[in-house]
Design a protein around this motif. Structure first.
Motif, PDB file in Angstrom:
ATOM      1  N   LEU A  20      -2.728  -1.922  12.069  1.00  0.00           N
ATOM      2  CA  LEU A  20      -2.188  -2.836  11.074  1.00  0.00           C
ATOM      3  C   LEU A  20      -3.220  -3.864  10.628  1.00  0.00           C
ATOM      4  CD1 LEU A  20       1.371  -3.336  12.607  1.00  0.00           C
ATOM      5  CD2 LEU A  20       0.773  -2.011  10.590  1.00  0.00           C
ATOM      6  N   THR A  21      -4.091  -4.282  11.533  1.00  0.00           N
ATOM      7  CA  THR A  21      -5.162  -5.206  11.147  1.00  0.00           C
ATOM      8  C   THR A  21      -6.114  -4.557  10.158  1.00  0.00           C
ATOM      9  OG1 THR A  21      -5.039  -6.375  13.263  1.00  0.00           O
ATOM     10  CG2 THR A  21      -7.068  -6.623  11.997  1.00  0.00           C
ATOM     11  N   PHE A  26      -2.737  -8.593   3.606  1.00  0.00           N
ATOM     12  CA  PHE A  26      -1.751  -9.115   2.669  1.00  0.00           C
ATOM     13  C   PHE A  26      -1.877  -8.462   1.292  1.00  0.00           C
ATOM     14  CE2 PHE A  26      -0.331 -12.646  -0.249  1.00  0.00           C
ATOM     15  CZ  PHE A  26       1.022 -12.466  -0.006  1.00  0.00           C
ATOM     16  N   GLU A  27      -3.104  -8.203   0.863  1.00  0.00           N
ATOM     17  CA  GLU A  27      -3.289  -7.539  -0.432  1.00  0.00           C
ATOM     18  C   GLU A  27      -2.798  -6.103  -0.381  1.00  0.00           C
ATOM     19  OE1 GLU A  27      -4.159  -9.013  -3.233  1.00  0.00           O
ATOM     20  OE2 GLU A  27      -4.184 -10.883  -2.082  1.00  0.00           O
ATOM     21  N   ASP A  28      -2.989  -5.434   0.771  1.00  0.00           N
ATOM     22  CA  ASP A  28      -2.446  -4.081   0.947  1.00  0.00           C
ATOM     23  C   ASP A  28      -0.922  -4.114   0.842  1.00  0.00           C
ATOM     24  OD1 ASP A  28      -4.973  -2.819   1.495  1.00  0.00           O
ATOM     25  OD2 ASP A  28      -4.900  -3.729   3.484  1.00  0.00           O
ATOM     26  N   HIS A  32       1.567  -2.054  -1.657  1.00  0.00           N
ATOM     27  CA  HIS A  32       2.650  -1.185  -1.191  1.00  0.00           C
ATOM     28  C   HIS A  32       3.990  -1.628  -1.780  1.00  0.00           C
ATOM     29  CE1 HIS A  32      -0.377   0.365   1.328  1.00  0.00           C
ATOM     30  NE2 HIS A  32      -0.195  -0.401   2.386  1.00  0.00           N
ATOM     31  N   MET A  33       4.187  -2.935  -1.885  1.00  0.00           N
ATOM     32  CA  MET A  33       5.434  -3.473  -2.408  1.00  0.00           C
ATOM     33  C   MET A  33       5.631  -3.066  -3.869  1.00  0.00           C
ATOM     34  SD  MET A  33       6.764  -7.396  -1.907  1.00  0.00           S
ATOM     35  CE  MET A  33       5.330  -8.070  -2.729  1.00  0.00           C
ATOM     36  N   ALA A  34       4.532  -2.902  -4.594  1.00  0.00           N
ATOM     37  CA  ALA A  34       4.608  -2.539  -6.011  1.00  0.00           C
ATOM     38  C   ALA A  34       4.798  -1.040  -6.226  1.00  0.00           C
ATOM     39  CB  ALA A  34       3.345  -2.998  -6.725  1.00  0.00           C
ATOM     40  N   GLY A  38       8.474   1.158  -2.668  1.00  0.00           N
ATOM     41  CA  GLY A  38       8.388  -0.162  -2.068  1.00  0.00           C
ATOM     42  C   GLY A  38       7.735  -0.214  -0.709  1.00  0.00           C
ATOM     43  N   TRP A  39       7.100   0.859  -0.284  1.00  0.00           N
ATOM     44  CA  TRP A  39       6.402   0.894   0.992  1.00  0.00           C
ATOM     45  C   TRP A  39       5.372   2.016   0.959  1.00  0.00           C
ATOM     46  CZ3 TRP A  39       7.492   5.615   3.399  1.00  0.00           C
ATOM     47  CH2 TRP A  39       8.682   6.247   2.999  1.00  0.00           C
TER      48      TRP A  39
END
Length: 383
Positions: A20-21, A26-28, A32-34, A38-39
């Protein structure tokens, strides 16, 4: 009591933290949210490759034989990364229905598909009038030969627009608020009569409104006793609360780390604001809240598989009450210490607070559980 992780658990924690690191900055997350779903499908495949989907299932069922401790480790890491993938509804909630309510044939059919990431599940439980009461069920399940016909609507189904199948609570007998007469049914998301309307939630995740219109469910889609399924639902929800408590620790720890880093670099009157004692006190208050949350999350984890419904329920009430209080304190202090930048969509800390807010309201907010805990009633017994 020894709270140290075993060697295998330490390796698991290090592996998922490293993944995850490296892959979930946060930009990743914003990318993904877009995405349409949504993932990240790529991250979902990575979780499956690491064996995270198979963790809670018995080896005899095709799993890795993990305990609630392994789930705690995964959920805390996912919380720290603000991961968007449907791990909670699929593996924690759906997996608990399979583990606690599935017969041999059902476990053999569905667990391997969950374990390899090919089957995504969701729990359709909330209704417009149900508030936080698990026993308020207006969706109906009428006998239809050896199966059932389902009719009704479910709201805020977490990741419902990505699910392949839904675990649905529906009433086979009694009135809308009776504790008896509730069944649990597994419904294909593509079945005739199922309609799904997905939307984003305030924390950047996804949910859906799901309608069932004369949806046929065969006998193999019934989980547990269709006349007395509420104990199964409560056990699954307890497992979910323990997992959310662990996720909260990750969310709160990330908010604290971001805030302390900001205090070190933001200058006012020519010095870093972290040198002002009153702000140091607020950061310490956040740290204390995190450690209290960590303790109650460990307690919830230890109680998650307890067969004693009353003791398990009290543990989850306490966890929810403490997580709600501590999460709000951490979030409010983080925003205040960041100032205006903490409220922007471009900065991560506000997103963490939004996630914390959604965790608080899932399966009952802190005030609701504090009331139940203080009255000493049975699990979700209050009307």
């Amino acid at each position: 009591m020894d709270f140290d992780l075993t060697e295998e658990q330490s390796i698991l924690k290090a592996s998922i933290d490293r993944l995850l690191t490296d892959k979930y900055g946060f930009e990743d997350r914003k990318r993904h949210m877009a995405a349409p779903e949504g993932w990240s499908a790529q991250m979902w495949a990575s979780y499956a490759e690491m064996g995270l989907m198979a963790l809670p299932f018995a080896e005899a069922d095709g799993g890795l034989g993990g305990t609630p401790v392994e789930t705690m480790i995964v959920m805390e890491s996912l919380g720290r990364a603000l991961a968007l993938e449907p791990y909670f509804p699929t593996v924690v909630l759906g997996g608990s229905f399979l583990r606690f309510g599935g017969n041999d044939d059902q476990r053999a059919e569905y667990i391997p598909a969950v374990a390899d990431g090919s089957l995504k599940l969701a729990f359709a439980q909330v209704e417009r009038n149900s508030r936080y009461d698990l026993h308020h069920v207006e969706t109906t399940a009428a006998r239809d030969g050896e199966g059932y016909l389902l009719n009704g609507q479910k709201s805020v189904v977490l990741h419902g627009d990505s699910a392949d199948k839904f675990f649905v609570t529906a009433r086979t007998a009694g009135g809308p608020r009776d504790e008896g007469g509730i069944g649990v049914f597994l419904v294909d998301a593509r079945a005739n009569g199922v309609s799904v309307r997905g939307y984003p939630t305030q924390d950047g995740a996804r949910a859906a409104e799901v309608t069932f219109d004369n949806v046929k469910v065969g006998a193999n889609g019934v989980f547990g006793d269709p006349e007395n399924g509420l104990p199964l639902v409560r056990r699954v929800v307890d497992a979910g609360i323990a997992a959310l408590a662990a996720e909260s620790v990750g969310v709160m720890a990330a908010m604290h780390a971001l805030t302390v880093d900001y205090l070190k670099v933001r200058k006012q009157f020519g010095v870093a604001i972290g040198q002002f004692q009153v702000l140091q006190h607020k950061a310490v208050d956040m740290f204390v809240a995190i450690e209290q949350a960590r303790s109650i999350a460990l307690y919830a984890t230890m109680m998650a598989d307890s067969e004693d419904e009353d003791e398990r329920g009290r543990a989850m009430h306490a966890a929810k009450a403490e997580i709600g209080r501590g999460g709000r304190l951490c979030g409010e202090n983080a925003i205040q210490l960041h100032g205006g930048v903490g409220m922007t969509m471009e900065y991560a800390v506000g997103h963490y607070f939004k996630r914390m807010t959604m965790i608080d309201t899932t399966f009952g907010d802190g005030d609701h559980h504090l009331y139940l805990l203080s009255t000493g009633g049975g699990l979700f017994a209050a009307a």
